[in-house]
Design a protein around this motif. Structure first.
Motif, mmCIF file in Angstrom:
data_model
loop_
_atom_site.group_PDB
_atom_site.id
_atom_site.type_symbol
_atom_site.label_atom_id
_atom_site.label_comp_id
_atom_site.label_asym_id
_atom_site.label_seq_id
_atom_site.Cartn_x
_atom_site.Cartn_y
_atom_site.Cartn_z
ATOM 1 N N UNK A 1 0.832 -1.196 0.000
ATOM 2 C CA UNK A 1 0.000 0.000 0.000
ATOM 3 C C UNK A 1 0.868 1.247 0.000
ATOM 4 N N UNK A 2 0.478 2.234 -0.826
ATOM 5 C CA UNK A 2 1.094 3.548 -0.751
ATOM 6 C C UNK A 2 0.047 4.583 -1.138
ATOM 7 N N UNK A 3 0.469 5.853 -1.165
ATOM 8 C CA UNK A 3 -0.474 6.957 -1.310
ATOM 9 C C UNK A 3 -0.080 7.808 -2.501
ATOM 10 N N UNK A 4 -0.915 7.806 -3.541
ATOM 11 C CA UNK A 4 -0.621 8.507 -4.783
ATOM 12 C C UNK A 4 -1.104 9.953 -4.762
ATOM 13 N N UNK A 5 -0.424 10.835 -5.549
ATOM 14 C CA UNK A 5 0.745 10.526 -6.369
ATOM 15 C C UNK A 5 1.982 10.322 -5.516
ATOM 16 N N UNK A 6 2.774 9.331 -5.892
ATOM 17 C CA UNK A 6 4.019 9.062 -5.191
ATOM 18 C C UNK A 6 5.021 8.503 -6.187
ATOM 19 N N UNK A 7 6.134 8.006 -5.709
ATOM 20 C CA UNK A 7 7.221 7.567 -6.579
ATOM 21 C C UNK A 7 6.724 6.485 -7.539
ATOM 22 N N UNK A 8 6.909 6.718 -8.835
ATOM 23 C CA UNK A 8 6.339 5.833 -9.856
ATOM 24 C C UNK A 8 6.959 4.445 -9.880
ATOM 25 N N UNK A 9 8.108 4.265 -9.237
ATOM 26 C CA UNK A 9 8.727 2.938 -9.214
ATOM 27 C C UNK A 9 8.033 1.982 -8.247
ATOM 28 N N UNK A 10 7.276 2.490 -7.284
ATOM 29 C CA UNK A 10 6.660 1.586 -6.313
ATOM 30 C C UNK A 10 5.761 0.546 -6.978
ATOM 31 N N UNK A 11 4.804 0.938 -7.829
ATOM 32 C CA UNK A 11 3.992 -0.096 -8.475
ATOM 33 C C UNK A 11 4.784 -0.972 -9.429
ATOM 34 N N UNK B 1 -6.593 4.073 5.886
ATOM 35 C CA UNK B 1 -6.346 3.269 4.694
ATOM 36 C C UNK B 1 -5.669 1.953 5.051
ATOM 37 N N UNK B 2 -4.744 1.996 5.978
ATOM 38 C CA UNK B 2 -4.057 0.778 6.406
ATOM 39 C C UNK B 2 -5.043 -0.203 7.031
ATOM 40 N N UNK B 3 -5.885 0.291 7.900
ATOM 41 C CA UNK B 3 -6.863 -0.600 8.547
ATOM 42 C C UNK B 3 -7.857 -1.157 7.527
ATOM 43 N N UNK B 4 -8.182 -0.367 6.531
ATOM 44 C CA UNK B 4 -9.165 -0.800 5.529
ATOM 45 C C UNK B 4 -8.608 -1.909 4.643
ATOM 46 N N UNK B 5 -7.323 -1.839 4.297
ATOM 47 C CA UNK B 5 -6.755 -2.787 3.331
ATOM 48 C C UNK B 5 -5.928 -3.900 3.978
ATOM 49 N N UNK B 6 -5.442 -3.697 5.197
ATOM 50 C CA UNK B 6 -4.607 -4.681 5.883
ATOM 51 C C UNK B 6 -3.460 -5.170 4.989
ATOM 52 N N UNK B 7 -2.597 -4.265 4.510
ATOM 53 C CA UNK B 7 -1.516 -4.657 3.605
ATOM 54 C C UNK B 7 -0.379 -5.363 4.338
ATOM 55 N N UNK B 8 0.441 -6.047 3.555
ATOM 56 C CA UNK B 8 1.630 -6.687 4.117
ATOM 57 C C UNK B 8 2.792 -5.701 4.212
ATOM 58 N N UNK B 9 2.777 -4.684 3.351
ATOM 59 C CA UNK B 9 3.792 -3.638 3.378
ATOM 60 C C UNK B 9 3.143 -2.295 3.111
ATOM 61 N N UNK B 10 3.736 -1.252 3.681
ATOM 62 C CA UNK B 10 3.347 0.133 3.388
ATOM 63 C C UNK B 10 4.614 0.903 3.041
ATOM 64 N N UNK C 1 -1.691 -1.561 -4.047
ATOM 65 C CA UNK C 1 -2.875 -0.856 -3.569
ATOM 66 C C UNK C 1 -2.522 0.621 -3.477
ATOM 67 N N UNK C 2 -3.270 1.465 -4.185
ATOM 68 C CA UNK C 2 -3.024 2.903 -4.180
ATOM 69 C C UNK C 2 -4.186 3.617 -3.503
ATOM 70 N N UNK C 3 -3.878 4.405 -2.495
ATOM 71 C CA UNK C 3 -4.867 5.256 -1.845
ATOM 72 C C UNK C 3 -4.511 6.719 -2.128
ATOM 73 N N UNK C 4 -5.485 7.613 -1.953
ATOM 74 C CA UNK C 4 -5.265 9.014 -2.221
ATOM 75 C C UNK C 4 -4.712 9.764 -1.027
#
Length: 366
Positions: free
Chosen positions: A117-127, A156-165, A138-141
């Motif tokens: 999970x990360x928050x866009x716009x952000x570094x384009x290499x993440x996806x 957003x973290x609680x909503x998606x329960x990602x393995x990494x942020x 997973x992209x959140x605003x």
């Protein structure tokens, strides 16, 4: 002729596009957040001498654990840390640029069936790194003006329960600083790994607290750095992170053998011996960045809050037309497809002047 479509590429990679910042030879290149200042000549001579010594031993594999470099990196980070915040070589890992560091993190803690999970716009290499490792993206605003509050991030973290942020601080491409409170809120909300990407940390105001200060007692927190920006070492490719020693043990499971060449280790270690001289150019870059912000405001644009070596500015009626007009004048900036915005790196005084004068000229003829 065989095309990409004819090859048995992984199904989840079909239709994807690679990283693609424009590469053009122009007099003023201010598009990829490079440090446009050259390494001081005396420092360069010392680096070359270190490379000469290293070359004499390249018939042997390099130190697989790059122990001398890790010690030097820990010493550098400890300049701004006290007490139990201070790091040892066991806390530090390095690779060929921070992109490879992040890739190794995803190889170790991501992969098929796991998510980032990360928050866009952000570094384009993440996806792209997520795609390459089979990790779900997973992209959140963000909040207004590209800010990121503790509540927005933790929800957003609680909503998606990602393995990494992944949290970019300051954020690329917006330059937005990230509060330690937001990082703490994300860490407390997730069961997974939290990576704070501090590629531009040295450009923050003096006295700004790094996420490194949050490491004690947080075994799932990683702080990534690079020598590409403040150290003007983009061509060397040296990124690193600080974390609990158990994290570096995990990264050993996925790194390639001898992944850091003897020449890379020698050059980076030599540069760190001269960290004060290498970082002297940071003050000038901050001056030019602030100058850009002030002048853009005078010209009627809207520069966003930044603690990096670049400025994202809105109020551009036709970003592609302005990008093209600047390019015709030998000035390369970045069109990121953010509505009404362009981004420019802070260059030398002369480069910054060239950009600002050209932009003012375009405004006067519009």
């Amino acid at each position: 002729m065989t095309s990409l479509d004819d090859l048995p590429v992984r199904a989840d990679l079909r239709g994807k596009t690679p990283y693609g910042a424009p590469q053009k030879t122009v007099p003023v290149a201010l598009n990829v957040n490079e440090n446009t200042h050259q390494i001081p000549e005396a420092v360069a001579h010392d680096i070359v001498q270190s490379l000469v010594v290293a070359v004499l031993g390249v018939n042997r594999y390099p130190d697989r654990e790059f122990a001398v470099l890790r010690e030097a990196l820990a010493d550098y980070l400890n300049r701004d840390l006290v007490g139990d915040q201070r790091l040892t070589a066991a806390n530090v890992w390095a690779a060929n640029g921070s992109n490879e560091v992040l890739q190794q993190v995803l190889q170790a803690f991501g992969g098929p069936g796991r998510s980032l999970l990360s928050f866009e716009p952000t570094y384009s290499m993440y996806p792209l790194l997520a795609d390459g490792t089979g990790t779900g993206w997973i992209a959140e605003g963000r909040d207004e003006d590209f800010e990121l509050s503790p509540d927005t991030a933790a929800s957003a973290v609680r909503r998606h329960d990602p393995d990494l942020v992944f949290l970019c601080s300051p954020n690329n491409p917006t330059g937005t600083p990230l509060s330690l409170e937001t990082i703490e809120a994300v860490y407390d909300a997730t069961r997974g790994m939290v990576v704070v990407d501090e590629a531009y940390a040295e450009f923050a105001p003096d006295g700004t607290r790094s996420a490194l200060t949050l490491l004690p007692g947080r075994g799932r927190l990683l702080v990534s750095r690079t020598m590409s920006k403040a150290f003007a070492f983009a061509g060397v490719r040296l990124g690193y992170l600080a974390a609990a020693p158990a994290v570096t043990d995990a990264l050993r499971l996925v790194r390639l053998p001898y992944h850091l060449s003897a020449l890379t280790q020698a050059a980076a270690t030599a540069a760190l011996r001269h960290s004060d001289e290498m970082l002297a150019m940071v003050d000038d870059i901050r001056v030019q960045r602030d100058r850009i912000v002030m002048r853009l405001t005078e010209l009627g644009y809207r520069p966003y809050r930044t603690e990096s070596n670049f400025v994202l500015f809105g109020g551009v009626r036709d970003p592609h037309a302005v990008f093209t007009a600047l390019l015709e004048r030998g000035i390369l900036v970045r069109d990121l497809a953010i509505d009404g915005c362009l981004r420019v790196s802070a260059g030398t005084e002369a480069e910054t002047t060239a950009f600002l004068d050209a932009l003012a000229e375009l405004d006067s003829t519009a």
